[in-house]
Scaffold this motif. Structure first.
Motif, PDB file in Angstrom:
ATOM      1  N   ALA A 191       0.840  -1.194   0.000  1.00  0.00           N
ATOM      2  CA  ALA A 191       0.000   0.000   0.000  1.00  0.00           C
ATOM      3  C   ALA A 191       0.875   1.244   0.000  1.00  0.00           C
ATOM      4  O   ALA A 191       1.873   1.312   0.702  1.00  0.00           O
ATOM      5  N   THR A 192       0.478   2.219  -0.799  1.00  0.00           N
ATOM      6  CA  THR A 192       1.225   3.475  -0.788  1.00  0.00           C
ATOM      7  C   THR A 192       0.856   4.303   0.440  1.00  0.00           C
ATOM      8  O   THR A 192       1.680   5.028   0.983  1.00  0.00           O
ATOM      9  N   ARG A 193      -0.406   4.160   0.886  1.00  0.00           N
ATOM     10  CA  ARG A 193      -0.849   4.895   2.065  1.00  0.00           C
ATOM     11  C   ARG A 193      -1.704   3.978   2.948  1.00  0.00           C
ATOM     12  O   ARG A 193      -2.929   4.105   2.987  1.00  0.00           O
ATOM     13  N   PRO A 194      -1.107   3.021   3.633  1.00  0.00           N
ATOM     14  CA  PRO A 194      -1.910   2.148   4.500  1.00  0.00           C
ATOM     15  C   PRO A 194      -2.589   2.958   5.589  1.00  0.00           C
ATOM     16  O   PRO A 194      -1.994   3.877   6.157  1.00  0.00           O
ATOM     17  N   LEU A 195      -3.831   2.628   5.861  1.00  0.00           N
ATOM     18  CA  LEU A 195      -4.606   3.352   6.861  1.00  0.00           C
ATOM     19  C   LEU A 195      -4.634   2.548   8.149  1.00  0.00           C
ATOM     20  O   LEU A 195      -5.255   1.482   8.216  1.00  0.00           O
ATOM     21  N   ALA A 196      -3.945   3.039   9.181  1.00  0.00           N
ATOM     22  CA  ALA A 196      -3.961   2.395  10.490  1.00  0.00           C
ATOM     23  C   ALA A 196      -5.218   2.813  11.237  1.00  0.00           C
ATOM     24  O   ALA A 196      -5.470   4.015  11.414  1.00  0.00           O
ATOM     25  N   LEU A 197      -6.017   1.835  11.645  1.00  0.00           N
ATOM     26  CA  LEU A 197      -7.236   2.130  12.383  1.00  0.00           C
ATOM     27  C   LEU A 197      -6.926   2.374  13.860  1.00  0.00           C
ATOM     28  O   LEU A 197      -5.925   1.867  14.386  1.00  0.00           O
ATOM     29  N   ALA A 198      -7.785   3.123  14.517  1.00  0.00           N
ATOM     30  CA  ALA A 198      -7.637   3.343  15.958  1.00  0.00           C
ATOM     31  C   ALA A 198      -7.854   2.033  16.712  1.00  0.00           C
ATOM     32  O   ALA A 198      -8.446   1.083  16.180  1.00  0.00           O
ATOM     33  N   GLU A 199      -7.368   1.968  17.930  1.00  0.00           N
ATOM     34  CA  GLU A 199      -7.579   0.781  18.754  1.00  0.00           C
ATOM     35  C   GLU A 199      -9.078   0.548  18.947  1.00  0.00           C
ATOM     36  O   GLU A 199      -9.839   1.501  19.146  1.00  0.00           O
ATOM     37  N   PRO A 200      -9.527  -0.701  18.883  1.00  0.00           N
ATOM     38  CA  PRO A 200     -10.955  -0.972  19.112  1.00  0.00           C
ATOM     39  C   PRO A 200     -11.382  -0.527  20.509  1.00  0.00           C
ATOM     40  O   PRO A 200     -10.660  -0.745  21.488  1.00  0.00           O
ATOM     41  N   ALA A 201     -12.546   0.104  20.581  1.00  0.00           N
ATOM     42  CA  ALA A 201     -13.101   0.502  21.871  1.00  0.00           C
ATOM     43  C   ALA A 201     -13.714  -0.723  22.548  1.00  0.00           C
ATOM     44  O   ALA A 201     -14.071  -1.699  21.879  1.00  0.00           O
ATOM     45  N   PRO A 202     -13.828  -0.724  23.870  1.00  0.00           N
ATOM     46  CA  PRO A 202     -14.469  -1.861  24.556  1.00  0.00           C
ATOM     47  C   PRO A 202     -15.891  -2.074  24.034  1.00  0.00           C
ATOM     48  O   PRO A 202     -16.607  -1.105  23.737  1.00  0.00           O
ATOM     49  N   LEU A 203     -16.293  -3.320  23.939  1.00  0.00           N
ATOM     50  CA  LEU A 203     -17.641  -3.625  23.481  1.00  0.00           C
ATOM     51  C   LEU A 203     -18.666  -3.255  24.550  1.00  0.00           C
ATOM     52  O   LEU A 203     -18.359  -3.266  25.754  1.00  0.00           O
ATOM     53  N   PRO A 204     -19.889  -2.936  24.136  1.00  0.00           N
ATOM     54  CA  PRO A 204     -20.952  -2.687  25.128  1.00  0.00           C
ATOM     55  C   PRO A 204     -21.128  -3.915  26.030  1.00  0.00           C
ATOM     56  O   PRO A 204     -20.999  -5.052  25.581  1.00  0.00           O
ATOM     57  N   ARG A 248     -16.070   2.779  14.572  1.00  0.00           N
ATOM     58  CA  ARG A 248     -16.994   1.642  14.584  1.00  0.00           C
ATOM     59  C   ARG A 248     -16.478   0.520  13.698  1.00  0.00           C
ATOM     60  O   ARG A 248     -16.598  -0.658  14.035  1.00  0.00           O
ATOM     61  N   LEU A 249     -15.877   0.871  12.557  1.00  0.00           N
ATOM     62  CA  LEU A 249     -15.290  -0.159  11.704  1.00  0.00           C
ATOM     63  C   LEU A 249     -14.127  -0.841  12.417  1.00  0.00           C
ATOM     64  O   LEU A 249     -13.954  -2.064  12.321  1.00  0.00           O
ATOM     65  N   SER A 250     -13.342  -0.082  13.138  1.00  0.00           N
ATOM     66  CA  SER A 250     -12.250  -0.643  13.933  1.00  0.00           C
ATOM     67  C   SER A 250     -12.773  -1.630  14.968  1.00  0.00           C
ATOM     68  O   SER A 250     -12.212  -2.714  15.159  1.00  0.00           O
ATOM     69  N   ASP A 251     -13.874  -1.262  15.641  1.00  0.00           N
ATOM     70  CA  ASP A 251     -14.476  -2.143  16.642  1.00  0.00           C
ATOM     71  C   ASP A 251     -14.927  -3.447  16.006  1.00  0.00           C
ATOM     72  O   ASP A 251     -14.682  -4.545  16.545  1.00  0.00           O
ATOM     73  N   LEU A 252     -15.584  -3.342  14.857  1.00  0.00           N
ATOM     74  CA  LEU A 252     -16.110  -4.526  14.182  1.00  0.00           C
ATOM     75  C   LEU A 252     -14.999  -5.485  13.785  1.00  0.00           C
ATOM     76  O   LEU A 252     -15.059  -6.688  14.060  1.00  0.00           O
ATOM     77  N   LEU A 253     -13.956  -4.942  13.137  1.00  0.00           N
ATOM     78  CA  LEU A 253     -12.866  -5.798  12.657  1.00  0.00           C
ATOM     79  C   LEU A 253     -11.991  -6.292  13.805  1.00  0.00           C
ATOM     80  O   LEU A 253     -11.609  -7.477  13.853  1.00  0.00           O
ATOM     81  N   HIS A 301     -12.617  -6.678  17.117  1.00  0.00           N
ATOM     82  CA  HIS A 301     -13.246  -7.660  17.999  1.00  0.00           C
ATOM     83  C   HIS A 301     -13.787  -8.863  17.225  1.00  0.00           C
ATOM     84  O   HIS A 301     -13.663 -10.003  17.669  1.00  0.00           O
ATOM     85  N   GLY A 302     -14.396  -8.606  16.065  1.00  0.00           N
ATOM     86  CA  GLY A 302     -15.020  -9.686  15.310  1.00  0.00           C
ATOM     87  C   GLY A 302     -14.047 -10.697  14.764  1.00  0.00           C
ATOM     88  O   GLY A 302     -14.384 -11.882  14.613  1.00  0.00           O
ATOM     89  N   LEU A 303     -12.808 -10.262  14.454  1.00  0.00           N
ATOM     90  CA  LEU A 303     -11.826 -11.160  13.840  1.00  0.00           C
ATOM     91  C   LEU A 303     -10.678 -11.517  14.785  1.00  0.00           C
ATOM     92  O   LEU A 303      -9.734 -12.188  14.368  1.00  0.00           O
ATOM     93  N   ALA A 304     -10.767 -11.094  16.036  1.00  0.00           N
ATOM     94  CA  ALA A 304      -9.651 -11.309  16.971  1.00  0.00           C
ATOM     95  C   ALA A 304      -9.337 -12.779  17.159  1.00  0.00           C
ATOM     96  O   ALA A 304      -8.187 -13.211  17.029  1.00  0.00           O
ATOM     97  N   ARG A 305     -10.335 -13.579  17.458  1.00  0.00           N
ATOM     98  CA  ARG A 305     -10.080 -14.989  17.747  1.00  0.00           C
ATOM     99  C   ARG A 305      -9.619 -15.736  16.497  1.00  0.00           C
ATOM    100  O   ARG A 305      -8.708 -16.565  16.558  1.00  0.00           O
ATOM    101  N   ALA A 306     -10.254 -15.456  15.367  1.00  0.00           N
ATOM    102  CA  ALA A 306      -9.892 -16.152  14.127  1.00  0.00           C
ATOM    103  C   ALA A 306      -8.488 -15.797  13.669  1.00  0.00           C
ATOM    104  O   ALA A 306      -7.860 -16.562  12.927  1.00  0.00           O
ATOM    105  N   SER A 307      -7.969 -14.640  14.095  1.00  0.00           N
ATOM    106  CA  SER A 307      -6.662 -14.190  13.620  1.00  0.00           C
ATOM    107  C   SER A 307      -5.502 -14.723  14.458  1.00  0.00           C
ATOM    108  O   SER A 307      -4.345 -14.596  14.058  1.00  0.00           O
ATOM    109  N   ARG A 308      -5.777 -15.316  15.616  1.00  0.00           N
ATOM    110  CA  ARG A 308      -4.702 -15.767  16.489  1.00  0.00           C
ATOM    111  C   ARG A 308      -3.869 -16.880  15.859  1.00  0.00           C
ATOM    112  O   ARG A 308      -2.693 -17.049  16.185  1.00  0.00           O
TER     113      ARG A 308
END
Length: 314
Positions: free
Chosen positions: A107-120, A146-151, A153-160
């Motif tokens: 990527a010429t300009r990779p976009l780093a997302l903010a840290e995921p916020a705690p889930l409700p 919100r996109l950061s939260d989704l990705l 938290h949603g993909l954390a376990r599968a990515s380990r």
């Protein structure tokens, strides 16, 4: 020649097979096939015949061979000394070639997302009660957090389990998510350019593939990808779960692995849907995509990679 009913296979040259077929009345030739387990003794029973006819009538005949073989998989680590067998097999695999490399994008300009916020702090039962697939998505754009939260938290376990350390071969046995890559179609997310992005769960960053530009073009391309289904018209983003078959085949060298890979893609989708639901988002799940268009939009390698399922959110 392969017989999934008998659970046996034999390598035979074309000339030998033609000769054998030409002399089918020769008892010695038939005996060879019988000894190899490629001839059934007696007629197919009535229930099996009915089952075969059903698969053929539904146009599923090409999938029948793989399905039957997946029921007869012979596992290398069967028996009491299964841990030793596992270690021996993994050591051999790593010595031979190691797992296939993961595709890398520059990527010429990779976009780093903010840290995921705690889930409700919503009870799981309440999230499960609300979890639905919405046929109509209301246009409710959200931001990059919100996109950061989704990705995140949603993909954390599968990515380990994506890239275990070869110094600890036993980690290769934890395979959930090991063969998946994740792409995101962004339509209307504040702080993220519309387009198709590759998501890197380790850096929590998005890499714009540059295959489409702008909201209108991205929506139109993804709507065509989804065979004209209209949920994309009002969605904010779509997550594509893409399988890398060679990476899974390196671990599991039998046809049941394909069935397990499909199961795992559903587990990933469920995790994304539950996180999205907890965050108050609508979701729409579908595996129905045009494979050839998916290859172009996501820059996939035919045969090696395929979109298995998708989760669209709004």
């Amino acid at each position: 020649m392969r017989s999934p009913f008998a659970g046996s296979a034999a390598l035979m040259g074309r000339h030998a097979l033609v000769s054998l077929a030409a002399g089918a009345g020769d008892p010695s030739g038939l005996a060879v096939l019988r000894d190899c387990g490629l001839l059934r003794a007696g007629a197919i029973d009535e229930d099996t015949g009915r089952g075969l006819a059903h698969w053929h009538s539904r146009g599923w005949s090409h999938a029948l061979n793989t399905y039957l073989w997946s029921r007869r998989a012979s596992f290398h680590d069967d028996g009491e000394a299964y841990r030793e067998r596992q270690r021996e097999a993994l050591d051999t695999f790593l010595r031979e070639d190691g797992p296939p490399p993961r595709p890398r994008r520059a990527a010429t300009r990779p976009l780093a997302l903010a840290e995921p916020a705690p889930l409700p702090r919503t009870p799981v039962g309440e999230v499960l009660r609300k979890r639905v697939t919405s046929r109509t998505l209301h246009r409710r754009p959200f931001g990059d957090q919100r996109l950061s939260d989704l990705l995140g938290h949603g993909l954390a376990r599968a990515s380990r389990n994506r890239d275990p350390d070869p110094a600890d071969p036993q980690r290769f046995l934890f395979s959930y998510g090991a063969a998946f890559d994740y792409y995101v179609g962004v339509y209307d997310v504040a702080g993220v350019e519309p387009g198709i992005h590759l998501y890197d769960p380790f850096t929590h960053a998005l890499d714009d593939l540059g295959t489409v530009r702008g909201e209108a073009e991205t929506r139109a391309a993804c709507k065509e990808l989804f065979i004209g289904q209209r949920q994309v018209d009002t969605a904010a983003a779509t997550v594509f779960v893409v399988a890398d078959f060679p990476r899974y085949q390196w671990r599991y060298r039998h046809e049941r692995g394909l069935r397990n890979l499909y199961f795992d893609s559903a587990r990933v989708a469920q995790a994304l849907i539950l996180v999205a639901t907890a965050c108050g988002l609508q979701t729409w799940l579908t595996p129905a995509v045009r494979d050839s268009l998916g290859e172009r939009l996501l820059r996939l390698t035919p045969v090696d990679q395929q979109v298995l399922t998708t989760v669209t959110v709004a």
